[in-house]
Design an enzyme around this catalytic site. Structure first.
Site, short mmCIF file in Angstrom:
data_model
loop_
_atom_site.label_atom_id
_atom_site.label_comp_id
_atom_site.label_asym_id
_atom_site.label_seq_id
_atom_site.Cartn_x
_atom_site.Cartn_y
_atom_site.Cartn_z
N LYS A 159 0.87 -1.32 -0.03
CA LYS A 159 -0.12 0.09 -0.32
C LYS A 159 0.93 1.55 -0.15
O LYS A 159 1.99 1.39 1.03
CB LYS A 159 -1.27 -0.01 1.36
CG LYS A 159 -2.32 0.79 0.87
CD LYS A 159 -2.56 1.19 2.33
CE LYS A 159 -2.00 2.92 2.23
NZ LYS A 159 -1.80 4.35 1.25
N SER A 213 5.63 7.38 9.94
CA SER A 213 5.53 8.41 11.30
C SER A 213 5.18 7.67 12.20
O SER A 213 4.49 6.71 12.06
CB SER A 213 4.71 9.09 11.65
OG SER A 213 3.83 8.86 11.77
N GLU A 234 10.02 1.63 10.33
CA GLU A 234 10.70 2.26 9.93
C GLU A 234 10.43 3.41 9.84
O GLU A 234 9.23 3.83 9.26
CB GLU A 234 11.89 2.34 8.32
CG GLU A 234 12.13 0.95 8.01
CD GLU A 234 13.89 0.95 8.06
OE1 GLU A 234 13.72 1.37 10.01
OE2 GLU A 234 14.06 0.03 8.35
N CYS A 268 14.36 11.09 6.14
CA CYS A 268 14.04 10.07 7.43
C CYS A 268 15.51 10.43 8.37
O CYS A 268 15.85 10.92 9.70
CB CYS A 268 13.38 8.82 8.34
SG CYS A 268 13.82 7.66 7.13
N GLU A 360 10.95 17.03 14.56
CA GLU A 360 11.39 16.06 13.90
C GLU A 360 10.76 17.10 12.21
O GLU A 360 9.49 17.26 11.83
CB GLU A 360 10.95 14.44 13.14
CG GLU A 360 11.28 14.29 11.58
CD GLU A 360 11.06 13.41 10.88
OE1 GLU A 360 9.44 13.20 11.11
OE2 GLU A 360 11.97 12.14 10.80
#
Ligand code: NDP
Length: 469
Positions: A159, A213, A234, A268, A360
């Site tokens: 997906k 996230s 991750e 990231c 972040e």
């Protein structure tokens, strides 16, 4: 801004702000059918010889190579990546499939010496693996999960993020062209909250590989727990680059914009906190400014462009809200003045404890922070819930290793702005994730171990078993 509806997503080119296509969503019923086909296809896929599975994956890698320009153009159009970066991403996808095409014949079980016989272990595929991918590197991250999963004999239902489904759909087409059997690699498009959640909960999806996230990752983990489903996560990062006085300052300054701002900082692993030892702070800034000036921002079609737009208006607004007026600005670049989702490359000098140092940012923004001692910088860098990546710049080899041991992150580079290689494990500590992708570890993550004891001299009395224990 993309307007998700219950049945389609309107895709907007981030560089222009213009709609260019509508992508239908799969229904839950459709997705259930795809999962059922995936489970069925797994029976013959895992039964293929390792060599044959490897050959088919190698053909898939060649089909990706032949389609490079098309894949790159899709990434440029749906994600706004500059064409040169998008081509490099397509190349990485090819490399990842080529690397794992060699794996089926080399991912071996073990033989373990035990009393009274021989123990052997098999590495067995898990079944239909659900992969939930983000929009920031739509193709590479899809490939990181898909290639090892298929190599190990699993099937995949991918997906993609709602904002970036086109590259994934193209990969599905290429897999079929390359001769992968029907149902082995399938893509379902739609919303994460609906289809992603459904994959995570579905009893016939054997594993979830999720990138995104930390908040969503935690939801996926909870959903997968219903069926004791293994999960690789991750997640986000809040990474630091640490420049010591003894570093090659010119090299560190030249690499800093790329380490922090590649993919417009939507990475990231972006080194968005740059700690510079106080005696060389001013000199480092003097070297950094020309490197920032040299960054080419603008038209993604221009092969010289290094920095493109952000993914969406909503994301640009989120980044803008973090860059509050009270933060001293060291550098602010220019962006095109058209209707795309642009944000200028920005270097800040926030005071210690400013809220931007807790967030972040995921945009083309990084902070410069002076420090004095090794212990102090270790404490400051580790003082975040994240633990994904980081860089250490020093000419002192012992210090480099000392720092590498002290930092609580999964991927570190010494005298380089990146540590990601498809041959080596990648993943985060703390809230940055669970498990590893890429390299040999990726195969362990999509298989489970079966142990078989073969007696050399018939059934054992229970005393013998106790002795072994
Ligand atoms: P999200 O976590 O919102 O989305 C990631 C994926 O999860 C998308 O496919 C999304 O679908 C799907 N999703 C959303 N809600 C659910 C749910 N309830 N259940 C299952 N799947 C769901 O992240 P963003 O799109 O905002 O991506 C940016 C974030 O991802 C950043 O924080 C970044 O650090 C992190 N990230 C981490 C990486 C790593 O390797 N550690 C790599 C890349 C990004 P949909 O698009 O339809 O919402």
């Amino acid at each position: 801004m993309t307007e998700p509806t219950s049945h389609e997503t309107i895709l907007i080119n981030p560089a222009t702000g213009h709609e260019f296509i509508r992508v239908p969503h799969r229904s839950i019923d459709d997705t259930n059918q795809v999962i059922a086909e995936s489970v069925r296809a797994g029976v013959s896929w895992r039964a293929l010889s390792a060599a044959e599975r490897g050959r088919l994956l190698a053909r898939f890698a060649r089909a990706i190579a032949a389609d490079r320009e098309h894949l790159a153009t899709l990434t440029m159009t749906e994600a706004g990546h500059p064409i040169t970066a998008a081509r490099a991403e397509a190349d990485q996808v090819r490399d990842v499939f080529a690397y794992f095409a060699g794996a089926p014949e080399r991912h071996l079980g073990t033989q373990i010496p035990v009393a009274g016989g021989t123990a052997i272990t098999f590495r067995e595929p898990l079944g239909a693996v659900g992969i939930i991918a983000p929009w920031n590197f739509p193709l590479p991250i899809a490939a990181w999960g898909t290639a090892p999963a298929l190599a190990a004999g699993n099937t995949v239902v991918l997906k993609p993020a709602e904002l970036t489904p086109l590259g994934a759909l193209r990969l599905e087409h290429l897999a079929s062209e390359a001769g992968l059997p029907d149902g082995v690699f399938r893509v379902v498009t739609g919303s994460g909250a609906v289809l992603g959640d459904h994959l995570a909960r579905h009893p016939d999806v054997a594993k979830i590989i999720f990138t995104g996230s930390t908040a969503t990752g935690a939801r996926v983990l909870a959903a997968a727990a219903e069926h004791i489903k293994p999960v690789t996560l991750e997640l986000g990062g809040h990474n630091a680059s640490i420049v010591f006085s003894d570093a090659n300052l010119a090299a560190a300054a030249a690499a800093t914009p790329s380490g922090a701002l590649d993919n417009a900082g939507q990475d990231c692993c972006a080194r968005s906190r740059v700690y510079v030892q106080r005696p060389v702070f001013e000199r480092f800034v003097d070297l950094l400014i020309p490197a920032m000036d040299a960054l080419r921002v603008g038209d993604p079609l221009d092969p010289r462009t290094q920095l493109g737009p952000l993914i969406s208006a909503a994301h640009r607004n989120r980044v803008a809200a973090l860059v509050t007026n009270d933060i001293p600005v060291v550098y602010r670049g220019q962006v095109p003045q058209d209707s795309g989702f642009w944000f200028p490359p920005t270097v800040l000098a926030p005071p210690p404890h400013h809220p931007i140092l807790d967030a972040e940012v995921f945009g083309p923004v990084f902070s410069l922070l002076p420090f004095d001692t090794e212990d102090e910088v270790i404490e400051r860098v580790n003082n975040t819930p994240y633990g994904l990546a980081g860089s250490i710049w020093t000419r002192d080899g012992a210090r480099g290793l000392r720092m590498a041991r002290a930092l609580h992150v999964g991927n570190l580079s010494i005298n380089s702005q990146t540590a990601v290689r498809y041959q080596t494990p990648f993943g985060g500590m703390k809230h940055s994730g669970l498990g590893r992708e890429l390299g040999p570890d990726a195969l362990d993550a999509v298989t489970e171990v079966k142990t078989v004891f073969i007696s050399h001299d018939g059934p054992h009395p229970s005393t013998q078993r106790n002795e072994e224990l």
